[in-house]
Design a protein around this motif. Structure first.
Motif, PDB file in Angstrom:
ATOM      1  N   ASP A 152       0.858  -1.188   0.000  1.00  0.00           N
ATOM      2  CA  ASP A 152       0.000   0.000   0.000  1.00  0.00           C
ATOM      3  C   ASP A 152       0.892   1.236   0.000  1.00  0.00           C
ATOM      4  N   CYS A 154      -0.746  -6.435   5.298  1.00  0.00           N
ATOM      5  CA  CYS A 154      -1.558  -5.229   5.414  1.00  0.00           C
ATOM      6  C   CYS A 154      -0.781  -4.191   6.213  1.00  0.00           C
ATOM      7  N   TYR A 170      -1.077   0.174   7.735  1.00  0.00           N
ATOM      8  CA  TYR A 170      -1.780   1.456   7.799  1.00  0.00           C
ATOM      9  C   TYR A 170      -0.860   2.465   8.463  1.00  0.00           C
ATOM     10  N   LYS A 226      -7.671  -6.381   5.486  1.00  0.00           N
ATOM     11  CA  LYS A 226      -7.610  -4.914   5.415  1.00  0.00           C
ATOM     12  C   LYS A 226      -7.514  -4.328   6.814  1.00  0.00           C
ATOM     13  N   VAL A 286      -8.226  -0.757   8.688  1.00  0.00           N
ATOM     14  CA  VAL A 286      -9.003   0.454   8.452  1.00  0.00           C
ATOM     15  C   VAL A 286      -8.990   1.293   9.718  1.00  0.00           C
ATOM     16  N   GLU A 290     -10.944 -12.337   6.569  1.00  0.00           N
ATOM     17  CA  GLU A 290     -11.646 -12.786   5.368  1.00  0.00           C
ATOM     18  C   GLU A 290     -12.960 -13.492   5.685  1.00  0.00           C
ATOM     19  N   TYR A 317     -13.727  -9.359  12.787  1.00  0.00           N
ATOM     20  CA  TYR A 317     -12.752  -8.274  12.850  1.00  0.00           C
ATOM     21  C   TYR A 317     -12.247  -8.117  14.282  1.00  0.00           C
ATOM     22  N   ASP A 356     -12.874  -6.981   0.629  1.00  0.00           N
ATOM     23  CA  ASP A 356     -12.302  -5.653   0.800  1.00  0.00           C
ATOM     24  C   ASP A 356     -13.249  -4.817   1.638  1.00  0.00           C
ATOM     25  N   LEU A 369     -13.910  -0.561   2.915  1.00  0.00           N
ATOM     26  CA  LEU A 369     -13.604   0.862   2.903  1.00  0.00           C
ATOM     27  C   LEU A 369     -14.459   1.542   3.959  1.00  0.00           C
ATOM     28  N   GLU A 417      -9.430  -5.915  -5.446  1.00  0.00           N
ATOM     29  CA  GLU A 417      -9.456  -4.760  -4.546  1.00  0.00           C
ATOM     30  C   GLU A 417     -10.393  -3.701  -5.101  1.00  0.00           C
TER      31      GLU A 417
END
Length: 685
Positions: A53, A97, A99, A212, A214, A226, A230, A520, A522, A582
């Motif tokens: 990323d 992943c 961030y 991901k 976030v 997946e 979470y 994915d 967002l 993605e």
């Protein structure tokens, strides 16, 4: 005008501060201006498949950070033609992943308590160091933070929310949250690009993989698995605690100071000792059969006044005026710069060091008090650290007068050699140096002869080696302090929650199966909701659910299928035989009471990327607080012979205040069910 294909658009990210955007070019990632689409800089990326990323600097907007799957992280300055300004490695060797978040921290310590937490080092003079430039060694101030990408420019005049306090580099905590597939459920945090916190406790490790990371809010992040579950990763117990943040900063300051010490030791060896020793070896060892012969010849000259032909020839033809001047310049610079390094660099650093080490010890005690841990533990590592620092300080103070005396003896020795050369070459020369004029002259000359030609300058070399030994011991002490005393406390302040499953995912009967795979995620910030691409899996082999069965769903919570989730939208059948990779948001409009705001978009996206312009009149309907989102979905063809054969689908959805995905005027020409898709098949290698 520049036309961008869908594969180029897939790497689009808008700069949070400046009117700039990124897109994939033939040479790498290009940074363009929105006004005229000119390329400001290009960052060379050989293989985009290695990029996990990339992120804009959310505070200054000046830097782009790339995280690669081998664990390396690179930072580029877009205003210096995309020049690489920093390279560092994460504590994880393989990244799945990542961030990057820049947290602006505010003081939480009671002002009365801050009286007892006064940092004396802030009242000390600014540290300096020697650097090499074309004019020689120069003294320059030491920046507290040498990482260019972390510097906060005062010209930005950044302000904390509801505060008049200016934001400085010390007010910003850089958090790199990392996840790897290596092992099971492995998370790590890299703080300020230098301090790694790995092996963080993860309750009930999951065999599923995180797809991901976030950001949920400041200091809080969600890791989506997946299987639609979470975790919450919360760093606020660390980032909002002054004691922990100060403990971390003091530890980093100590390491930076050790690096400064070692850097100056290398300058002593490379720029001072090495040139002097090379010259002496050239004119003494190579030209006069070694130190021992020179020692005897010089001692004999000093004590008896006799001089051999061989020694006389060496003085006139090898040394002469030119080499004598060079000998003096190199020797004076060596001794002068050594005194300056000890007095201006080593002593201030070690004084500051000792205070910082004591602060670390007190911070650890304060954390033990707050954690109800043992208070009276014997921190032998910190005591050893302070002892080694004290040894450097004592040695520096002791060596300064010794070096000054050596310099005085060296200058008298050089004058004696010059006087001897002139007496040899000029019979009418009147000696300007009388050994009888000062009782100390013969002793000073003999002292330097012994120092240079008998001891081979071992005293200086021994002291430098001693400093280097102490610096290495300090690094070992710091490693032990970090592993035993600091990191355990900091790791406990990073809270990773237990896995939150999706037991309510079918409460609205929105799926045929309860077996979901998240592809994915967002987060839509202004509505505090989440957009998912999911694949519904069959519960048994007799199920009629499609092989992939891709759907898009919007939820007000990270939990899919809660009571505030809209109905899912099925991605058209022509994409169901492709592998989803993605999605990104390429345009984002927020409407409140008929007024449209572009949150994530630009004129460039509406006019340059073959997207029809939005008609604001079509938006001025009786809908309150609606959001329009344009997505780009990336699929991979199921042709194994063409690994990087991708298909890009543009998607437009509109969301109302109840988190329902509703039909809206489409910005694309083709219509498919409740979405508008314009598909272009292209191969990207």
């Amino acid at each position: 005008m520049t036309e961008h294909s869908d594969s180029q658009l897939y790497y689009y990210k808008l700069n949070p501060i400046y009117q700039l955007y990124t897109f994939k070019s033939d040479k790498g990632l290009a940074i363009c201006t929105i006004s005229d689409h000119s390329i400001l800089a290009t960052i060379f990326i050989k293989d985009f498949s290695l990029v996990v990323d990339f992120f804009w600097d959310s505070i200054t907007g000046k830097f782009l950070l790339f995280a690669f799957n081998d664990g390396s992280i690179r930072v580029y300055d877009i205003f210096k033609l995309g020049r690489l300004v920093s390279f560092f490695r994460s504590p994880l060797k393989q990244i799945k992943c990542v961030y990057w978040d820049r947290i602006i921290i505010t003081e939480t310590l009671d002002q009365q308590l801050k009286i007892f937490d006064y940092d004396l080092t802030n009242s000390m003079p600014t540290l300096v160091k020697f650097v090499k430039d074309p004019q020689g060694l120069q003294l320059v101030p030491v920046l507290k933070n040498t990482q260019a990408w972390r510097q906060i420019d005062v010209d930005l005049n950044l302000k904390l929310e509801n505060s008049k306090t200016e934001v400085s580099t010390d007010d910003v905590l850089d958090i790199h949250l990392l996840y790897t597939e290596s092992g099971m459920d492995n998370f790590a945090v890299l703080v300020n690009g230098v301090y790694d916190l790995s092996d963080i406790h993860v309750p009930n490790r999951s065999p599923n993989k995180v797809i991901k990371l976030v950001k949920a809010s400041q200091g809080k992040y969600l890791g989506f698995y997946e299987n639609a579950s979470y975790r919450l990763i919360d760093v606020t117990p660390f980032s909002s605690n002054d004691i922990r943040v100060n403990l971390l900063n003091n530890s980093i300051d100590l390491r930076n100071s050790v690096s400064l010490l070692k850097e100056q030791i290398e300058i002593i060896k490379k720029e001072l000792i090495s040139p002097f020793e090379s010259f002496i070896n050239l004119v003494c060892v190579d030209a006069y059969e070694g130190y021992d012969n020179l020692y005897r010849s010089m001692t004999n000259l000093l004590l008896t006044g006799e001089i051999s032909e061989e020694f006389e020839d060496w003085l006139i033809n090898t040394i002469g005026e030119r080499n004598l001047r060079k000998w003096k310049n190199l020797g004076i610079e060596l001794l002068d710069k050594l005194v300056q390094i000890l007095s201006l660099i080593f002593i201030p650093i070690t004084e500051k060091f000792i205070i910082t080490a004591e602060r670390i010890q007190n911070y650890i005690t304060a954390m033990r008090l707050s954690d109800n841990s043992k208070i009276l533990e014997n921190d032998s590592e910190i005591n050893d650290l302070i002892l080694n620092l004290s040894n450097i300080l004592k040695t520096s103070i002791k060596q300064i007068p010794i070096l000054n005396n050596d310099k005085m003896a060296f200058e008298i020795f050089i004058d004696w050699i010059r006087n001897t050369i002139y007496l040899i070459i000029d019979e009418n020369y009147k000696s300007k140096l009388s050994l009888s004029s000062s009782n100390s002259y013969p002793f000073d000359i003999q002292k330097y002869i012994n120092l240079q030609f008998k001891d081979h300058n071992k005293a200086i070399l021994t002291v430098v080696d001693e400093f280097e030994t102490y610096a290495n011991k300090i690094l070992i002490d710091l490693d032990m302090i970090d592993e035993k005393l600091i990191k355990p406390h900091l790791k406990t302040s990073i809270i990773i929650s237990d896995i939150i499953d999706n037991t309510l995912q079918n409460s609205n009967k929105i799926f045929e199966s309860s077996n979901l795979k998240v592809l994915d995620v967002l987060r839509i910030e202004e509505k505090s909701c989440f957009l998912f691409v999911v694949k519904e899996l069959p519960l048994n082999h007799n199920s009629e659910i499609a092989t992939h069965n891709y759907k898009i769903i919007l939820s007000s919570e990270p939990r899919i299928g809660n009571n505030h989730s809209g109905k899912p939208l099925m991605i058209p059948e022509k994409y169901q035989n492709l592998l989803f990779k993605e999605m990104i948001i390429i345009e984002h409009l927020f409407q409140r009471n008929g007024n449209t705001t572009y949150l994530d978009s630009s004129t460039m996206l509406r006019s340059q990327l073959a997207l029809n312009k939005f008609n604001d009149d079509e938006f001025n309907q009786n809908r309150n607080n609606t959001t329009k989102i344009c997505l780009l979905l990336k699929f991979q063809k199921n042709d194994l012979s063409k690994e990087f054969d991708y298909v890009y689908g543009k998607v437009c959805i509109e969301v109302d205040q109840h988190f329902n995905i509703i039909q809206s005027p489409a910005p694309f020409q083709n219509q498919d069910v409740l979405m508008s898709l314009e598909v272009q098949f292209e191969t990207t290698n």
